[in-house]
Design an enzyme around this catalytic site. Structure first.
Site, PDB file in Angstrom:
ATOM      1  N   GLU A   1       0.838  -1.198   0.000  1.00 10.84           N
ATOM      2  CA  GLU A   1       0.000   0.000   0.000  1.00 10.84           C
ATOM      3  C   GLU A   1       0.876   1.253   0.000  1.00 10.84           C
ATOM      4  OE1 GLU A   1      -3.272   2.409   2.732  1.00 10.84           O
ATOM      5  OE2 GLU A   1      -2.943   0.273   3.083  1.00 10.84           O
TER       6      GLU A   1
ATOM      7  N   LYS B   1      -8.059 -15.351  15.993  1.00 12.15           N
ATOM      8  CA  LYS B   1      -8.305 -14.947  14.604  1.00 12.15           C
ATOM      9  C   LYS B   1      -9.764 -14.625  14.322  1.00 12.15           C
ATOM     10  CE  LYS B   1      -4.344 -17.730  13.294  1.00 12.15           C
ATOM     11  NZ  LYS B   1      -3.821 -18.933  12.652  1.00 12.15           N
TER      12      LYS B   1
ATOM     13  N   ASP C   1       2.109 -14.256  12.553  1.00 10.46           N
ATOM     14  CA  ASP C   1       0.962 -14.841  11.860  1.00 10.46           C
ATOM     15  C   ASP C   1       0.053 -13.709  11.396  1.00 10.46           C
ATOM     16  OD1 ASP C   1      -1.330 -16.114  11.014  1.00 10.46           O
ATOM     17  OD2 ASP C   1      -1.353 -17.568  12.645  1.00 10.46           O
TER      18      ASP C   1
ATOM     19  N   HIS D   1      -2.448  10.538  -1.653  1.00  4.80           N
ATOM     20  CA  HIS D   1      -2.554   9.256  -2.350  1.00  4.80           C
ATOM     21  C   HIS D   1      -2.541   9.443  -3.859  1.00  4.80           C
ATOM     22  CE1 HIS D   1      -3.117   5.941   0.576  1.00  4.80           C
ATOM     23  NE2 HIS D   1      -3.442   6.934   1.407  1.00  4.80           N
TER      24      HIS D   1
END
Length: 636
Positions: free
Chosen positions: A319, A451, A527, A623
């Site tokens: 990004e 998660k 993770d 951006h």
């Protein structure tokens, strides 16, 4: 000339004589001859290639085209070489003979006295009805002639539709030139042979080398790929049959052929696989069925002053503007004297779900676990499985006959999921000895919670619970962040607090904590899926009495480790070295805590910069300027 005319006259006369002779025949005989000819043609078509000896599956094999015979041979053998059950095709052949004979007899019987049957409506109706049944039978077998006989029963007894569709486009054939319309209708590949899961005892068994050529290591990659495609060896066994480094190019050749059959040939050509990744480390630890690796750009932010020390923080992301924005936040924090952080709670959790015979027994189990002396027994059982792990608490929750025992464990410098899972099994065994009716439903009962977004992590914490704060002078807010203190404080209030509350957010009272957490996780071998709970964060801002900006980020469930998992891979290990916390610390747990504090500080820097951009309304402009390189541009 005269002879030619005479010749033509002779031929014409012969034709006239032939027609007159046909006209003189009774209609019934002509009808019978046509029917018999049709019967003979049908009989030959339905039973061509058959033999009268033996009669079983082997006889029917001769009626299949060569490709179908080969596919049937493969499908009728299981992995152990035992033949599979097939329909009794020889019986079907007998019914073919019987049907043809009966039909011929009925036609002969009708032809023997056709004039009477034609004038007798009931008799004629019986003949027509019978012939209709025969016609349906014959037409049915004309249809079967277009279908593989072995397609009726699959190798697993549940139909062969998938296999049939797969045969339409053989795996390994290149159809990349097919049109998009044809690609949409392209047949699906058959299910792949899967590697045994860790819980399957067969996963610990040595590789069976039946059917494996003894000189396989001397064969070319393409030759070994052909063995995989033919089913002689399974692709998840390549690392054991060859070696982890040789297995990757072979597997790439396999998947290149498979993808080619879907019109996606050479799709893997731009996926690197040499020479930087050590596949010996990857095998058995990080990934299976490896075909390469995905390079992710890795930036570095800092210096950031944290707890009086200078740190640099790696961030792997695709990004644009994220690293630059977080770096601006680091500058502002350091210009203000730095950030301060603390880990206020440390413990990874696992919550097995057990079931009792009744709700009263479940309540009894809960009360038993809450007795200090009994917790000491659970602690002893848990800690017998680990050198570093320490059981800190066991909190039972009852739902009817179910009990969810949330075990919290100190795991040293490891993130700790394997450690706490192994200890949880020992706790369950102890509970079974005390409560014989106890049944383990699942080692993870989802109250851990791993998660997934969950209030229990937001309130009780999981992993490291971290608080970080900083004070940014108003001059720095104006010069570096390009806004003012009241504006950024108001933006945080209306966006992160009110807006998130209106959205019903759970742990999402922040601008973009997940962005920074995930980038640091990818760089340091954490993770990435645990970003879900690790990004729980509330960002608070206030204007101090001196007009400066005070900011804090509270993150109750940061799950990180500096040993195990992806932290041992070379690139990720290098990033941990850059942070100053690779491997185990001198005091168990210190390195993991430092990494947690660094992640929280990076989140604070990212929050500070993004909220400033929103307050100054410069987010879109940034951006559009820095994150909109045209496709195909190389930067040269």
């Amino acid at each position: 000339m005269a002879s030619s005319v005479s010749e033509h006259a002779t031929i014409g006369a012969r034709l006239d004589a032939l027609i007159e002779s046909i006209d003189s025949l009774p209609p019934t005989k002509i009808y019978a001859a046509v029917v018999c000819a049709s019967l003979a043609f049908s009989f030959l078509l339905l039973n061509s290639g058959g033999g009268s000896s033996g009669g079983g599956d082997e006889d029917y094999q001769h009626t299949l085209p060569p490709r179908r015979k080969e596919s049937k041979r493969r499908r009728t053998e299981s992995d152990s070489g035992v033949a599979r059950r097939e329909p009794k095709w020889h019986i079907l052949k007998v019914t073919n003979y019987a049907a043809v004979v009966l039909f011929a007899l009925s036609v002969a019987h009708f032809a023997s006295d056709a004039s009477r049957y034609l004038s007798d409506s009931p008799s004629l109706l019986k003949f027509i009805a019978g012939w209709s049944v025969f016609l349906c039978y014959f037409l049915g077998f004309f249809g079967i002639s277009f279908i593989d006989a072995d397609g009726l029963v699959g190798p697993d007894g549940d139909g062969e539709a998938t296999k049939k569709r797969a045969d339409a486009v053989p795996i390994g054939s290149d159809v990349s030139s097919s049109s998009p319309e044809k690609a949409k209708n392209r047949a699906a590949h058959p299910p792949a042979a899967s590697a045994p899961v860790c819980a399957d005892p067969s996963s610990f068994a040595p590789v069976v080398k039946k059917g494996v050529p003894p000189n396989m290591k001397d064969m070319s990659d393409d030759e070994i790929a052909s063995l995989v495609l033919s089913g002689r060896i399974k692709d998840h066994q390549l690392e054991k049959l060859l070696d982890p480094h040789r297995a990757v190019p072979v597997r790439r050749a396999v998947f290149d052929r498979k993808l080619s059959s879907l019109g996606q040939g050479s799709a893997l050509s731009d996926l690197p696989h040499t020479p930087s990744l050590d596949y010996g480390r990857v095998h058995g630890a990080n990934c299976e069925i490896v075909v390469g690796y995905v390079p992710i750009p890795c930036g570095m932010i800092g210096p950031l002053t944290l707890d009086g020390e200078t740190v640099y923080i790696p961030m792997a992301t695709t990004e644009g503007c994220l690293v630059a924005s977080a770096n601006r936040g680091c500058k502002a924090v350091s210009q203000g004297g730095g950030a301060r952080s603390a880990v206020v709670r440390d413990g990874i959790t696992r919550a097995p779900c057990v079931q009792m015979r009744s709700a009263m027994e479940a309540a009894e189990l809960k009360l038993w676990c809450e007795v200090p002396e009994n917790f000491a027994l659970l602690k002893e059982a848990f800690e017998s499985t680990t050198s570093f792990g320490k059981l800190l608490s066991a909190d039972p929750t009852v739902a009817g006959r179910n009990v969810y025992l949330r075990l919290r464990c100190f795991s040293g410098d490891a993130m700790g999921m394997n450690m706490v899972s192994k200890g949880s099994l020992a706790v369950i065994e102890l509970l079974k000895s005390k409560f014989p009716s106890l049944v383990l439903v699942a080692l993870s009962g989802n109250m851990c919670t791993d998660k997934k977004a969950a209030a229990t992590n937001w309130i009780e914490g999981r992993g490291k619970s971290v608080i970080v704060e900083a004070t940014i002078p108003k001059e720095v807010v104006r010069s570096t962040l390009k806004t003012d203190v009241p504006s950024i404080v108001n933006t945080n209030l209306q966006k992160n607090l009110v807006g998130s509350a209106m959205a019903g957010a759970l742990g999402g009272f922040n601008a973009h904590a997940a962005n920074v957490v995930t980038a640091v996780f990818l760089a340091t071998g954490q993770d990435p899926a645990q970003n879900v709970e690790s990004s729980n964060c509330i960002t608070l801002m206030e204007e101090t009495l001196d007009g400066d900006l005070w900011i804090s980020c509270t993150m109750p469930s940061l799950e990180v480790g500096t040993v195990g998992g992806g932290t041992g891979l070379p690139a990720q290990s290098a990033c941990l070295s850059a942070v100053g916390c690779r491997g185990g610390g001198e005091i168990p747990g210190d390195n993991a805590k430092k990494l947690a504090r660094v992640v929280a500080a990076a989140v604070l820097a990212g929050e500070l910069s993004l909220l400033a951009a929103l307050a100054a309304n410069t987010l879109v402009q940034a951006h559009m300027t820095h994150n909109r390189k045209p496709a195909g541009a190389t930067g040269k």
